[in-house]
Design an enzyme around this catalytic site. Structure first.
Site, PDB file in Angstrom:
ATOM      1  N   ARG A 230      -2.682  -2.116   1.361  1.00 53.85           N
ATOM      2  CA  ARG A 230      -3.523  -1.897   2.188  1.00 53.85           C
ATOM      3  C   ARG A 230      -4.440  -1.125   1.426  1.00 53.85           C
ATOM      4  O   ARG A 230      -3.641   0.087   0.881  1.00 53.85           O
ATOM      5  CB  ARG A 230      -3.236  -1.519   3.716  1.00 53.85           C
ATOM      6  CG  ARG A 230      -2.396  -2.372   4.180  1.00 53.85           C
ATOM      7  CD  ARG A 230      -4.005  -3.334   5.302  1.00 53.85           C
ATOM      8  NE  ARG A 230      -3.391  -4.343   6.075  1.00 53.85           N
ATOM      9  CZ  ARG A 230      -2.580  -5.464   5.375  1.00 53.85           C
ATOM     10  NH1 ARG A 230      -2.176  -5.728   4.621  1.00 53.85           N
ATOM     11  NH2 ARG A 230      -1.898  -5.914   6.086  1.00 53.85           N
ATOM     12  N   ASP A 254      -4.163  -5.140  -5.559  1.00 56.29           N
ATOM     13  CA  ASP A 254      -4.561  -6.408  -4.426  1.00 56.29           C
ATOM     14  C   ASP A 254      -5.270  -6.351  -3.500  1.00 56.29           C
ATOM     15  O   ASP A 254      -5.567  -6.983  -2.598  1.00 56.29           O
ATOM     16  CB  ASP A 254      -2.743  -6.785  -4.056  1.00 56.29           C
ATOM     17  CG  ASP A 254      -2.855  -8.667  -3.746  1.00 56.29           C
ATOM     18  OD1 ASP A 254      -3.606  -9.606  -4.017  1.00 56.29           O
ATOM     19  OD2 ASP A 254      -2.359  -8.607  -2.711  1.00 56.29           O
ATOM     20  N   GLU A 259     -12.649  -4.078   0.913  1.00 59.99           N
ATOM     21  CA  GLU A 259     -12.382  -5.593   0.585  1.00 59.99           C
ATOM     22  C   GLU A 259     -12.725  -6.157   2.187  1.00 59.99           C
ATOM     23  O   GLU A 259     -13.358  -7.913   1.088  1.00 59.99           O
ATOM     24  CB  GLU A 259     -10.826  -5.655  -0.043  1.00 59.99           C
ATOM     25  CG  GLU A 259     -10.378  -5.873   2.019  1.00 59.99           C
ATOM     26  CD  GLU A 259      -8.645  -6.401   1.466  1.00 59.99           C
ATOM     27  OE1 GLU A 259      -7.625  -5.581   0.260  1.00 59.99           O
ATOM     28  OE2 GLU A 259      -7.902  -6.464   2.286  1.00 59.99           O
ATOM     29  N   HIS A 291      -6.724  -9.936  -2.714  1.00 53.98           N
ATOM     30  CA  HIS A 291      -5.523  -9.667  -1.975  1.00 53.98           C
ATOM     31  C   HIS A 291      -4.957 -11.419  -2.217  1.00 53.98           C
ATOM     32  O   HIS A 291      -4.822 -12.033  -0.698  1.00 53.98           O
ATOM     33  CB  HIS A 291      -6.186  -9.752   0.043  1.00 53.98           C
ATOM     34  CG  HIS A 291      -5.313  -8.849   0.539  1.00 53.98           C
ATOM     35  ND1 HIS A 291      -5.633  -7.753   1.296  1.00 53.98           N
ATOM     36  CD2 HIS A 291      -3.970  -9.635   1.720  1.00 53.98           C
ATOM     37  CE1 HIS A 291      -4.490  -7.749   2.421  1.00 53.98           C
ATOM     38  NE2 HIS A 291      -3.516  -8.292   2.225  1.00 53.98           N
TER      39      HIS A 291
HETATM   40  P1  NAD Z   1       8.283  -3.077   6.190  1.00 52.42           P
HETATM   41  O1  NAD Z   1       7.477  -2.767   7.766  1.00 52.42           O
HETATM   42  O2  NAD Z   1       8.791  -3.822   6.013  1.00 52.42           O
HETATM   43  O3  NAD Z   1       8.363  -1.932   5.147  1.00 52.42           O
HETATM   44  C1  NAD Z   1       7.590  -1.241   5.659  1.00 52.42           C
HETATM   45  C2  NAD Z   1       8.318   0.429   5.193  1.00 52.42           C
HETATM   46  O4  NAD Z   1       7.420   1.100   4.865  1.00 52.42           O
HETATM   47  C3  NAD Z   1       9.504   1.109   6.396  1.00 52.42           C
HETATM   48  O5  NAD Z   1      10.542   0.590   5.783  1.00 52.42           O
HETATM   49  C4  NAD Z   1       8.993   2.006   7.175  1.00 52.42           C
HETATM   50  O6  NAD Z   1      10.031   2.657   7.392  1.00 52.42           O
HETATM   51  C5  NAD Z   1       8.160   2.767   5.636  1.00 52.42           C
HETATM   52  N1  NAD Z   1       6.848   3.377   6.034  1.00 52.42           N
HETATM   53  C6  NAD Z   1       6.717   3.550   7.260  1.00 52.42           C
HETATM   54  N2  NAD Z   1       5.640   5.001   7.785  1.00 52.42           N
HETATM   55  C7  NAD Z   1       5.638   5.251   6.226  1.00 52.42           C
HETATM   56  C8  NAD Z   1       4.926   6.499   5.588  1.00 52.42           C
HETATM   57  N3  NAD Z   1       4.359   7.426   6.756  1.00 52.42           N
HETATM   58  N4  NAD Z   1       5.386   6.757   4.634  1.00 52.42           N
HETATM   59  C9  NAD Z   1       6.098   6.141   3.466  1.00 52.42           C
HETATM   60  N5  NAD Z   1       7.134   4.713   4.035  1.00 52.42           N
HETATM   61  C10 NAD Z   1       6.719   4.535   5.550  1.00 52.42           C
HETATM   62  O7  NAD Z   1       6.931  -3.987   5.801  1.00 52.42           O
HETATM   63  P2  NAD Z   1       6.515  -4.714   4.259  1.00 52.42           P
HETATM   64  O8  NAD Z   1       7.286  -6.364   5.231  1.00 52.42           O
HETATM   65  O9  NAD Z   1       7.646  -4.107   3.386  1.00 52.42           O
HETATM   66  O10 NAD Z   1       5.496  -4.803   4.001  1.00 52.42           O
HETATM   67  C11 NAD Z   1       4.875  -3.849   3.650  1.00 52.42           C
HETATM   68  C12 NAD Z   1       3.565  -3.436   3.655  1.00 52.42           C
HETATM   69  O11 NAD Z   1       2.459  -4.899   2.878  1.00 52.42           O
HETATM   70  C13 NAD Z   1       2.272  -4.265   4.987  1.00 52.42           C
HETATM   71  O12 NAD Z   1       2.374  -2.688   5.730  1.00 52.42           O
HETATM   72  C14 NAD Z   1       1.187  -4.868   4.696  1.00 52.42           C
HETATM   73  O13 NAD Z   1       0.641  -3.889   4.594  1.00 52.42           O
HETATM   74  C15 NAD Z   1       1.352  -4.787   3.150  1.00 52.42           C
HETATM   75  N6  NAD Z   1       1.361  -6.695   2.686  1.00 52.42           N
HETATM   76  C16 NAD Z   1       1.225  -6.633   1.997  1.00 52.42           C
HETATM   77  C17 NAD Z   1       0.620  -8.260   1.704  1.00 52.42           C
HETATM   78  C18 NAD Z   1      -0.489  -8.483   0.629  1.00 52.42           C
HETATM   79  O14 NAD Z   1      -1.115  -9.991   0.540  1.00 52.42           O
HETATM   80  N7  NAD Z   1      -1.079  -8.039  -0.298  1.00 52.42           N
HETATM   81  C19 NAD Z   1       1.256  -9.023   2.237  1.00 52.42           C
HETATM   82  C20 NAD Z   1       1.747  -8.699   3.404  1.00 52.42           C
HETATM   83  C21 NAD Z   1       2.208  -7.548   3.342  1.00 52.42           C
END
Ligand code: NAD
Length: 325
Positions: A230, A254, A259, A291
């Protein structure tokens, strides 16, 4: 069942119409953000389907409830754009927690390789019959240290990909996984020791601007930052300054904090009304995609199917395993 879609692009229409082929549901698609004003478009719908840049604030939630909407279905994983606390007890919010971690992790690596091997420059040069290699020197990823912030679904896939390249992996997660064999370190140590840092944690109050002037200071000179998570994880002004100071070697974005006004739209005939983004885009060592990390065929199919299942579960059974609480 009627569902009103906001921010709907042609690929959304295609994937949702295909997923709903067997259902006699009425899908209404609009290419506008969900706001207090546009909420009215959903009157008569059981569900609204929104995306990452729809800011679902308390007044928007009130308007949707007034319009008789029963569920807010996010067709994404992140839900930082929704006032979840306000929605509690008023309207259920569902999301798609996983649709293809590979899509996002592979995009992160695509950005990294593009940056490190100057593919974006080579593509333009050779089309202009410029076959010179001056200024095109990259470096091996093999043996470099990559720091992965967030070791959830996407972070894990990214770690596997990096290991395939022979990189040393450091990880930081607020909640380290017990079933993952990786070297967890503090965030400070990760920032200090990594040649490349990739962000895969959610946007929360804690992770907001985790890249800022102080943390950039700690990083290695020449570090490469990749953000597919994000935009607001990174303070864009601090990033820009780090690049100008030659502290940050390259950046692959990305996502971008501001954005919502620009991404997913063609504004090529207009003046870009964001000096920071314009300055970043003008840097030779910055790559921006709008994105698009999620945008694969497999991901879109999974998003559409899970979203429709989530809506049906709420409307017909009153609950969904993908409800955000
Ligand atoms: P997920 O929930 O499987 O994993 C997120 C991880 O972050 C978890 O292991 C959690 O413990 C950790 N976390 C939580 N708070 C934290 C902190 N303060 N510091 C460090 N780590 C922390 O999520 P995911 O499916 O792996 O997705 C991750 C992120 O990717 C999403 O939150 C979303 O913002 C982003 N995303 C972006 C796109 C895109 O198109 N660019 C698509 C999907 C997801």
């Amino acid at each position: 069942m009627r569902i009103t879609f906001y921010d709907a692009k042609p690929y959304d229409v295609e994937s949702f119409e295909s997923a709903a082929r067997e259902l006699s549901w009425d899908l209404k698609f609009f290419d506008v953000h969900l706001t207090e004003d546009t909420a009215e478009l959903a009157r008569g719908s059981e569900a609204v389907c929104a995306f990452v840049n729809d800011k679902i604030t308390a007044p928007v939630i009130d308007r949707l409830c007034d319009c008789g909407v029963k569920v807010i279905a996010l067709r994404c994983a992140g839900y930082n754009n929704v006032d979840i606390a306000y929605a509690q007890g008023r309207i259920p919010v569902v999301r798609v927690p996983a649709y293809s971690p590979y899509a996002v992790a592979e995009h992160a690596m695509a950005l990294l390789l593009t940056s490190v091997r100057r593919i974006h420059k080579a593509y333009i040069r050779t089309r202009d019959f410029n076959f010179s290699l001056n200024g095109m020197m990259g470096f091996d990823l093999h043996g470099k240290t990559v720091g992965v912030v967030g070791t959830g679904k996407i972070g894990r896939v990214f770690i596997d990909i990096c290991r395939g390249f022979g990189m040393d992996v450091l990880a930081y997660d607020k909640y380290p996984a017990k079933d993952l064999s990786v070297r967890y370190v503090s965030l400070e140590e990760l920032f200090r020791k990594s040649d490349i840092i990739s962000f895969h944690c959610p946007l929360t109050e804690e992770t907001y601007h985790m890249v800022n002037r102080e943390t950039v200071e700690v990083m290695k000179k020449g570090v490469i930052l990749i953000n597919t998570s994000r935009g607001a994880l990174i303070d864009a002004e601090a990033l820009l300054q780090g690049i100008k100071d030659r502290k940050i070697g390259a950046t692959c974005l990305d996502v971008y904090e501001e954005e919502s006004e620009f991404f997913f739209r063609d504004i090529s005939g207009h003046i870009l009304n964001d000096d920071t983004l314009a300055r970043l885009l003008g840097m030779p060592n910055v790559i921006v995609t709008s994105h698009q990390a999620f945008l694969t065929k497999e991901a879109l199919e999974n998003i559409a199917k899970t979203t429709l299942d989530n809506i049906r579960d709420i409307v017909e059974n009153g609950s969904s395993i993908n409800e955000v609480r």
